[in-house]
Design an enzyme around this catalytic site. Structure first.
Site, PDB file in Angstrom:
ATOM      1  N   GLU A   1       0.817  -1.211   0.000  1.00  0.00           N
ATOM      2  CA  GLU A   1       0.000   0.000   0.000  1.00  0.00           C
ATOM      3  C   GLU A   1       0.858   1.271   0.000  1.00  0.00           C
ATOM      4  O   GLU A   1       0.585   2.191  -0.755  1.00  0.00           O
ATOM      5  CB  GLU A   1      -0.907  -0.022   1.245  1.00  0.00           C
ATOM      6  CG  GLU A   1      -1.792   1.192   1.404  1.00  0.00           C
ATOM      7  CD  GLU A   1      -3.138   1.020   0.726  1.00  0.00           C
ATOM      8  OE1 GLU A   1      -3.261   0.066  -0.069  1.00  0.00           O
ATOM      9  OE2 GLU A   1      -4.044   1.820   0.982  1.00  0.00           O
ATOM     10  N   ASP A   2       1.909   1.282   0.807  1.00  0.00           N
ATOM     11  CA  ASP A   2       2.609   2.544   1.046  1.00  0.00           C
ATOM     12  C   ASP A   2       3.970   2.689   0.373  1.00  0.00           C
ATOM     13  O   ASP A   2       4.588   3.733   0.467  1.00  0.00           O
ATOM     14  CB  ASP A   2       2.819   2.746   2.562  1.00  0.00           C
ATOM     15  CG  ASP A   2       1.494   2.897   3.293  1.00  0.00           C
ATOM     16  OD1 ASP A   2       0.488   3.122   2.599  1.00  0.00           O
ATOM     17  OD2 ASP A   2       1.485   2.794   4.522  1.00  0.00           O
TER      18      ASP A   2
END
Ligand code: MN
Length: 740
Positions: free
Chosen positions: A108-109
């Protein structure tokens, strides 16, 4: 560049590595190194060294990926996933779950991909990380506050592997611990979500410690004032309470053992959030909730339960009407216990639960099984039995800290395989059975939406209506005013709601169409007799309806429209008295000269015959098809010759002047078989604003093949233009319209 240096086995060591090597280990230990060391120490109590090495490797990847990122509280970001892993290690999570926890935010990051994780740590870890990422996205998508129940179920349905849920719960737990750094607005939202989604999931999975922590942080963040007041009040009262609890406990224990009962007596204290919830839900004061002393007595056998109850009732006075025997009459979820409320030594109520060890276990797992499978059908009961077993094992292995291999095997239960959860564009969740399509979704939202849908965007992609839906998709229905349900939808609708709505629509729709057509047909005949329906005296109409056994004019019209009754005969009977009285009617007995105008799009009671496929501009004729309405044929269709012999059955028709729409027609072409032939034909047709519905190829292996093409046209002129252009193509040697 940095990443390569770290990877490169023989690259010269950068300055900081040298520094780390020279300095004493403990002094330069960074916060993340400290966490990693503690984590590995925890893992070493139940995991092999080579597994721990893999965990270290996953740390190295995550540490690099998150480098430069920090949490709102200023800590390096990597401390968060490490803390999440520690929470799970405390529950003896297996090494793959631990790796997934350490890597849970990298997809996700950061730039890291699922494939990269799969390559380095295996498919399973990659799946787990991917699963957590999906849940995070779903969580952001839903409007959790209004539909907690469905969000919870959707999480479990999406997660597949329960380790994903556990990582997510641990993630949330650590986020709640560090919530203070968040802005007020976000704090409240996250707290609400925690109380309504995550804590209940923890309860159902038997992760009571996590549940308590989530609820405590959630309550404190959502209602800081109430939390503080309640906390202070409880602390103030606890000192006194402790003594009372201990006194009562020993009194009970003594009495039971005196009578030779082997038992365990457990005093239970409610946590803050439970107290708050009870006060709110039951509208009672703090004292009423808090000043209740609750005990559980666990004995060996069923008979002992009743003996213990008798002894309790002799020891303290029972409150009338509060005794419940869930042993003789178990709750629907299988829960068994004796419940009673006594008046305690200081006048406070004393809640007592009495059960056997077996019942105790059953109580914990029974509730969970009940929650997981609310559906009450046969198919689910097998799954329920499995889940039941599983939850019990889950609870027991957690308690005894036992065999972690069994524990992991049991996590792979396929939950909710019968249900699919999807989003509306507003973020509402719609629950559908597995295999449900866009049609089901549309009808689930609203019947009107189902009735007027034409297609949909699924996660922004245009999709046909029969597309089956998958968990977590967002579905936006596209509607138009003129759209109507299609009977073929019945083949693609999985829900009873959609199916019955489609059927109802057709029943109603067909009836209304039949009435309209019947009225037009009757008016046409009456006008041939120089009168109108409105001019027929009511009494005469009434007599006819009675004779023909109809309760309303509409019923008669419907029957005419459906072809069950000939309009000319009805018209004649309505005018019989005039005829008898010698009033002059139009010469022609069959009624008016002017044919009935049709648009061809009337729907279910006017059908364009498939044998000859009439289109606007063609001379046409209709005949009554009992129960189905009017079939429209070409005037010279072969099938009509027979019908023409029975004049009462057929009816003159013409095309309405304002006819509009697309009509199917079939043409036959003799075409040279060569590469690109079909493409040339198709592009010619589409350039002329027509669509091909079907192509049938014959003699494909001969030099000349016969192609039967069904296409849409507006009218004869349109068709003629298309045929002219096709004929111009060098590959087409012959072309003709197919009529019967
Ligand atoms: Mn996280």
């Amino acid at each position: 560049m940095r990443a390569e240096q770290d990877h490169g086995r023989f690259s010269s060591a950068p300055a900081e590595v040298c520094a780390a090597a020279l300095a004493p280990a403990v002094a330069t230990e960074s916060p993340q190194e400290k966490l990693l060391r503690r984590l590995c120490a925890m893992l070493s109590t139940y995991t092999d060294a080579d597994q721990i090495e893999k965990v270290r490797e996953s740390f190295r990847l995550a540490d690099r990926a998150h480098r430069g990122q920090s949490r709102k509280n200023g800590e390096p970001y990597i401390c968060h996933p490490l803390s999440v892993a520690m929470i799970l290690a405390d529950m003896r999570m297996d090494s793959r779950g631990i790796m997934a926890a350490i890597l849970h935010d990298v997809i996700e990051d950061t730039q890291t991909s699922k494939e990269e994780i799969a390559e380095r740590f295996g498919e399973q870890v990659a799946e787990l990380v991917d699963g957590v990422t999906k849940l995070t996205k779903l969580g952001n998508k839903s409007r959790a506050e209004t539909q907690a129940e469905n969000v919870r179920k959707m999480f479990l349905a999406t997660a597949r592997d329960l380790r994903v849920i556990m990582v997510k719960l641990a993630d949330r737990t650590h986020n709640m611990r560090t919530l203070a750094a968040m802005p007020l607005e976000a704090k409240k939202r996250i707290a609400t979500e925690t109380l309504e989604i995550y804590a209940p999931i923890a309860i159902r999975l038997g992760m009571d410690q996590i549940r308590r922590e989530l609820e405590d942080h959630g309550f404190a963040a959502k209602y800081p004032m109430r939390y503080r007041i309640l906390d202070r009040t409880v602390k103030k009262r606890r000192g006194h309470r402790k003594e009372v609890l201990a006194t009562i406990e020993s009194t009970i224990k003594k009495r039971l053992t005196q009578e030779g009962l082997q038992c365990q007596v457990i005093g239970r204290e409610k946590d803050l959030y439970s107290i708050y919830r009870k006060m709110k839900e039951k509208g009672i004061s703090f004292s009423e909730v808090f000043d209740v002393y609750a005990f559980r007595i666990v004995v060996d056998e069923v008979g002992d339960c009743y003996r213990a109850l008798g002894l309790m009732h002799a020891l303290y006075k029972p409150l009338p009407g509060r005794f419940k025997d869930y042993i003789a009459l178990p709750k629907a979820n299988g829960y068994q216990s004796l419940h009673t409320i006594l008046v305690g030594p200081y006048g406070f109520p004393l809640e007592i639960q009495i059960r056997t060890r077996g019942m105790h276990r059953q109580a914990e797992s029974g509730i969970a099984a009940h929650w997981l499978y609310k559906v009450d059908d046969r198919e689910a009961s097998d799954a329920r039995a499995r889940a039941h077993e599983w939850i019990r094992d889950l609870l027991e292995t957690q308690k005894d800290g036992g065999n972690s291999q069994d524990f992991i095997e049991n996590l792979k239960v396929d939950l909710f395989s019968q249900e699919v959860f999807v989003f509306t564009p507003r973020g509402d969740i719609v629950k559908l059975p597995k295999g449900a399509t866009i049609i089901d979704f549309a009808y689930a939202v609203h019947t009107d939406i189902g009735d007027s849908c034409i297609s949909a965007r699924v996660d922004r992609q245009l999709m046909p209506l029969q597309t089956p839906l998958e968990n977590g998709q967002t579905v936006e229905i596209i509607m138009t005013e003129w759209a109507r349900p299609n009977p073929l939808w019945l083949n693609h609708a999985a829900t009873a709601k959609a199916r019955s709505a489609i059927r109802t629509y057709f029943k109603h729709f067909k009836r209304q169409e039949a009435i309209d057509l019947g009225r037009r047909l009757l008016e046409k005949e009456l006008s041939g007799m120089t009168t109108r329906l409105d001019d027929i005296p009511h009494s005469r109409l009434g007599v006819l309806l009675k004779v023909l056994d109809y309760s309303s004019l509409e019923q008669l019209l419907e029957d005419i429209g459906l072809g069950n009754r000939m309009p000319v005969l009805v018209a004649k009977r309505l005018c019989q008295d005039d005829i008898n009285a010698g009033i002059k009617l139009n010469e022609k007995e069959r009624g008016s000269n002017s044919p009935l105008a049709i648009k061809g799009t009337e729907g279910m009671v006017v059908n364009l015959a498939k044998c000859c496929r009439p289109i606007p501009g063609d001379p046409i004729i209709g005949f009554f098809n009992p129960g189905k309405g009017i079939a429209v044929h070409l005037n010279d269709c072969k099938n009509v010759t027979e019908i023409r012999k029975r004049p009462v059955n057929w009816l003159e028709l013409e095309w309405d002047r304002n006819v509009e729409g697309d009509f199917l027609v079939e043409i036959r072409m003799d075409v040279q078989n060569q590469r690109g032939t079909l493409a040339t034909i198709a592009s010619t047709i589409s350039r002329l604003d027509s669509n091909i519905e079907n192509i049938l190829l014959k003699n494909q292996d001969d030099p000349i093949s016969s192609d039967f093409v069904t296409l849409t046209v507006r009218d004869r002129i349109h068709l003629a233009r298309i045929m002219r252009q096709l004929k111009k193509l060098p590959i087409v040697s012959r072309i003709a319209r197919v009529r019967a």
